[in-house]
Design a protein around this motif. Sequence first.
Motif, PDB file in Angstrom:
ATOM      1  N   CYS A   1       0.850  -1.196   0.000  1.00 44.63           N
ATOM      2  CA  CYS A   1       0.000   0.000   0.000  1.00 44.63           C
ATOM      3  C   CYS A   1       0.883   1.242   0.000  1.00 44.63           C
ATOM      4  O   CYS A   1       1.930   1.259   0.658  1.00 44.63           O
ATOM      5  CB  CYS A   1      -0.879   0.023   1.246  1.00 44.63           C
ATOM      6  N   TYR A   2       0.445   2.263  -0.710  1.00 43.31           N
ATOM      7  CA  TYR A   2       1.278   3.458  -0.791  1.00 43.31           C
ATOM      8  C   TYR A   2       0.464   4.731  -0.956  1.00 43.31           C
ATOM      9  O   TYR A   2      -0.726   4.697  -1.318  1.00 43.31           O
ATOM     10  CB  TYR A   2       2.299   3.333  -1.934  1.00 43.31           C
ATOM     11  N   LEU A   3       1.130   5.839  -0.678  1.00 48.52           N
ATOM     12  CA  LEU A   3       0.597   7.185  -0.893  1.00 48.52           C
ATOM     13  C   LEU A   3       1.593   7.920  -1.774  1.00 48.52           C
ATOM     14  O   LEU A   3       2.786   7.617  -1.739  1.00 48.52           O
ATOM     15  CB  LEU A   3       0.552   7.952   0.432  1.00 48.52           C
ATOM     16  N   TRP A   4       1.160   8.895  -2.543  1.00 45.06           N
ATOM     17  CA  TRP A   4       2.130   9.718  -3.274  1.00 45.06           C
ATOM     18  C   TRP A   4       1.714  11.180  -3.223  1.00 45.06           C
ATOM     19  O   TRP A   4       0.549  11.497  -2.976  1.00 45.06           O
ATOM     20  CB  TRP A   4       2.304   9.262  -4.726  1.00 45.06           C
TER      21      TRP A   4
ATOM     22  N   PHE B   1      -7.786   5.551   1.576  1.00 41.88           N
ATOM     23  CA  PHE B   1      -6.711   6.521   1.347  1.00 41.88           C
ATOM     24  C   PHE B   1      -5.433   5.975   0.714  1.00 41.88           C
ATOM     25  O   PHE B   1      -4.561   6.750   0.352  1.00 41.88           O
ATOM     26  CB  PHE B   1      -6.358   7.219   2.675  1.00 41.88           C
ATOM     27  N   LEU B   2      -5.296   4.661   0.618  1.00 41.26           N
ATOM     28  CA  LEU B   2      -4.037   4.133   0.079  1.00 41.26           C
ATOM     29  C   LEU B   2      -4.242   3.509  -1.308  1.00 41.26           C
ATOM     30  O   LEU B   2      -5.336   3.034  -1.627  1.00 41.26           O
ATOM     31  CB  LEU B   2      -3.461   3.075   1.042  1.00 41.26           C
ATOM     32  N   PHE B   3      -3.195   3.532  -2.090  1.00 43.77           N
ATOM     33  CA  PHE B   3      -3.223   2.882  -3.408  1.00 43.77           C
ATOM     34  C   PHE B   3      -2.535   1.529  -3.305  1.00 43.77           C
ATOM     35  O   PHE B   3      -1.700   1.313  -2.426  1.00 43.77           O
ATOM     36  CB  PHE B   3      -2.487   3.731  -4.437  1.00 43.77           C
ATOM     37  N   ARG B   4      -2.883   0.666  -4.266  1.00 46.02           N
ATOM     38  CA  ARG B   4      -2.250  -0.657  -4.332  1.00 46.02           C
ATOM     39  C   ARG B   4      -1.999  -1.021  -5.789  1.00 46.02           C
ATOM     40  O   ARG B   4      -2.750  -0.599  -6.666  1.00 46.02           O
ATOM     41  CB  ARG B   4      -3.186  -1.712  -3.749  1.00 46.02           C
ATOM     42  N   GLY B   5      -0.987  -1.819  -6.033  1.00 42.62           N
ATOM     43  CA  GLY B   5      -0.757  -2.362  -7.371  1.00 42.62           C
ATOM     44  C   GLY B   5      -0.143  -1.375  -8.345  1.00 42.62           C
ATOM     45  O   GLY B   5       0.086  -0.203  -8.023  1.00 42.62           O
TER      46      GLY B   5
ATOM     47  N   GLN C   1       5.595   3.969   1.184  1.00 40.68           N
ATOM     48  CA  GLN C   1       4.836   2.747   1.492  1.00 40.68           C
ATOM     49  C   GLN C   1       4.270   2.876   2.907  1.00 40.68           C
ATOM     50  O   GLN C   1       4.922   3.418   3.807  1.00 40.68           O
ATOM     51  CB  GLN C   1       5.745   1.511   1.412  1.00 40.68           C
ATOM     52  N   VAL C   2       3.026   2.430   3.080  1.00 40.15           N
ATOM     53  CA  VAL C   2       2.365   2.575   4.379  1.00 40.15           C
ATOM     54  C   VAL C   2       1.874   1.205   4.851  1.00 40.15           C
ATOM     55  O   VAL C   2       1.323   0.429   4.072  1.00 40.15           O
ATOM     56  CB  VAL C   2       1.166   3.549   4.271  1.00 40.15           C
ATOM     57  N   ASN C   3       2.079   0.958   6.127  1.00 41.19           N
ATOM     58  CA  ASN C   3       1.531  -0.259   6.723  1.00 41.19           C
ATOM     59  C   ASN C   3       0.027  -0.039   6.917  1.00 41.19           C
ATOM     60  O   ASN C   3      -0.373   0.861   7.660  1.00 41.19           O
ATOM     61  CB  ASN C   3       2.213  -0.518   8.075  1.00 41.19           C
ATOM     62  N   PRO C   4      -0.817  -0.820   6.233  1.00 36.89           N
ATOM     63  CA  PRO C   4      -2.261  -0.556   6.292  1.00 36.89           C
ATOM     64  C   PRO C   4      -2.865  -0.828   7.661  1.00 36.89           C
ATOM     65  O   PRO C   4      -3.926  -0.307   7.979  1.00 36.89           O
ATOM     66  CB  PRO C   4      -2.834  -1.523   5.250  1.00 36.89           C
ATOM     67  N   ASN C   5      -2.170  -1.620   8.475  1.00 38.72           N
ATOM     68  CA  ASN C   5      -2.713  -1.952   9.796  1.00 38.72           C
ATOM     69  C   ASN C   5      -2.315  -0.925  10.848  1.00 38.72           C
ATOM     70  O   ASN C   5      -3.152  -0.424  11.589  1.00 38.72           O
ATOM     71  CB  ASN C   5      -2.248  -3.349  10.217  1.00 38.72           C
ATOM     72  N   THR C   6      -1.002  -0.578  10.874  1.00 37.79           N
ATOM     73  CA  THR C   6      -0.538   0.371  11.902  1.00 37.79           C
ATOM     74  C   THR C   6      -0.591   1.809  11.396  1.00 37.79           C
ATOM     75  O   THR C   6      -0.443   2.743  12.181  1.00 37.79           O
ATOM     76  CB  THR C   6       0.914   0.052  12.302  1.00 37.79           C
TER      77      THR C   6
END
Lengths: 269, 411
Positions: free
Chosen positions: A54-57, A103-107, A128-133
């Motif tokens: 998962c990521y943000l930009w 809020f996060l993108f994937r793939g 990259q973001v940890n989707p759980n924490t």
Amino acid sequence: MKKTVVILLALLAFTGCSKKSRLETSECNFQINITQVSATKVYFEVVPDNVYACYLWWACTSDSKEYDLSKEELARQMLSDSKISYEAMKGESDVYASFADAFLFRGKRTFTCKSLMPDAPGKIVLAQVNPNTREIIGEPVEVRFTTTEDNYRDMTFRASFQGTVLTIIPSDPSRTYFWDYISERQAEDDFATLYLYYYNLVYMYEDYGFMAGLCKKGTDSFDLSQDANLVPGVKYYLVISAYEEGEISSDLTFYNFVYYPEGCVMEED
Amino acid sequence: MVEMKKIVFTALTLLFALASCRHPEIQYVDFHNSSTFHPYSVKSADVAMPDGSLNPEVVLLDDGSEDTKIASTPITSMARDLLGVINCNRLIHIAGTFEGHDVDGTPLVQSGKLLLPAEGPVKNIILVSHFTIGANSECPSEAFPLEGIVASKGYAVAIADYIGYGVTANRIHPYMHTESTARSVVDMGLAVLPFLEEIGRKPESDEIILMGYSQGGSTTMAVLDLIQDEYHDTFKVKQVYCGGGPYDLAATFDVSMELDQTGIPSAIPMIVQGINEGEHLGLEMKDFFQERLLNNYQEWINSKKYPVKEINKLIGSSALHEIMTPEGRDKNSPKTARLYKALLLNSTLYFIPHAPVYMLHSTVDQTVPFQNALSAKAWFKGCDIHYDFDDYGKHGTACLKFIMKVASMLP
């Protein structure tokens, strides 16, 4: 029947758990490929080595205060902003999407960042973001680009009707422009503002390769009686702007008119 | 006409009395009230057959694929799972008419179906927007619509026939024209509200639920938009369930244009003709349809004799260049540009949903590409939406998964 329901619910719960655990929480690699840069836009592709990462930009040019932040600072800020938005969203309802979903993108994805400053250095930062924490994983990725020169022109347009024939005369006949019209109701109901409609239309025509065929140069005429969609007595907005090198390159010019089969009537603002 | 209504009313009374010992008190129905729903056929049907299988009369979404499994779960087994979450096997099917609106907004009598559990209280009204069909025999008022199964959990499910089906089958269906299709759904809801009260089956809650898959998924979002704009005082939306929808209609169409390939050949002429009809574009089909399609589309599509799968077979190709003319595919053509502009206007992304939404899309859907769901997610960022994206098989099988999930989530 009850047994089936219990089994089904257990299965659904299992599916839910297994799906959640599929989102990647360990560090992955990301590649950012810039495919095109214009005066106000950057087109790029994000290729992660794990589709469940998962990521943000964030993309910005030097006019933005975020430009001076380090990639780590910028990543922390965009994550913090997202968390605040998410908490605000949660506060409005008891049913809500997960943070990752909202809020996060994937793939592997392609993105276009619009409304950048022309002829300016810019950068894209991806974290990259940890989707759980909801914490940043590893080191953010940064790539730099420079937008092309501003092609914004002080171009004006004069529109008039002879019967139902619309004539548009640009102030500079050597430059290309685009125009369109839409009913007052559609513009307001479907898009809220005329600006949003016009920009969305242009973006769609850009994305699907129509703009080259739709731009005009010099005086242009069109008989609106050819458009079976026009309703007599209904108010329409005409919007015109210069369009060059993949950009809307002048202020938008607006006209209001009411369509009648015997002749259109321009209205004052 | 009055005689007919008396017969229908008697049948309705008898059916409820027979089907439900708990609700024998059917009140008098004033069928002269023009704002209400006017039944012309009342039947009952079971969701599950005695052997536990799904009633074969249920109309499944047929996308022409040969999918028989989702991952390793056979579709037949999924149907049985679906039956495991319902409360009441017997449903009352009430087909009737209501006062709707034509594409130009003028009054038009339309038809639809109201499905009720034969027994037990009614919790809420669910307004369903139905998925793409080809033959009139598949339309909600004529058939057992798949989405109607959720009535078994104690809901009044109202499913309008879009313009071009049911009592308006002689007209062109304005396929994917959001304004008219969404208005049909809302008009049916407006008619069903007083009707349920008249027959003593008023829902326990005033809140309504919206639901739809595929064409119905996109239309459901348009219904939400319409209710937010014009009917927020009448309808409070509790929850929205949508799946497999072409929310970004222009992108969906353009994928086929660019790849020269479509997962559902019948949708191409249906979109061109439907949007042309709904938006009064004045386009001529000869500019868009290849000769074979041009010579036959009235029979294949507008006769409403053939289901989607049959139309796909009759068209005989999934290559766009064999379906559409070079001019129709030419992006320098102003006619094609007008079609795209209309597709943009009929996309259902440009609003802010104020109700909680559950959105399902199969990541391997090639009929309505997954890109639609990603566009929706990008546009609706920050909205109250639960996204459920996973490999749920092809478009038709994911529809079953969607219905099963919705049935499981409904309290």
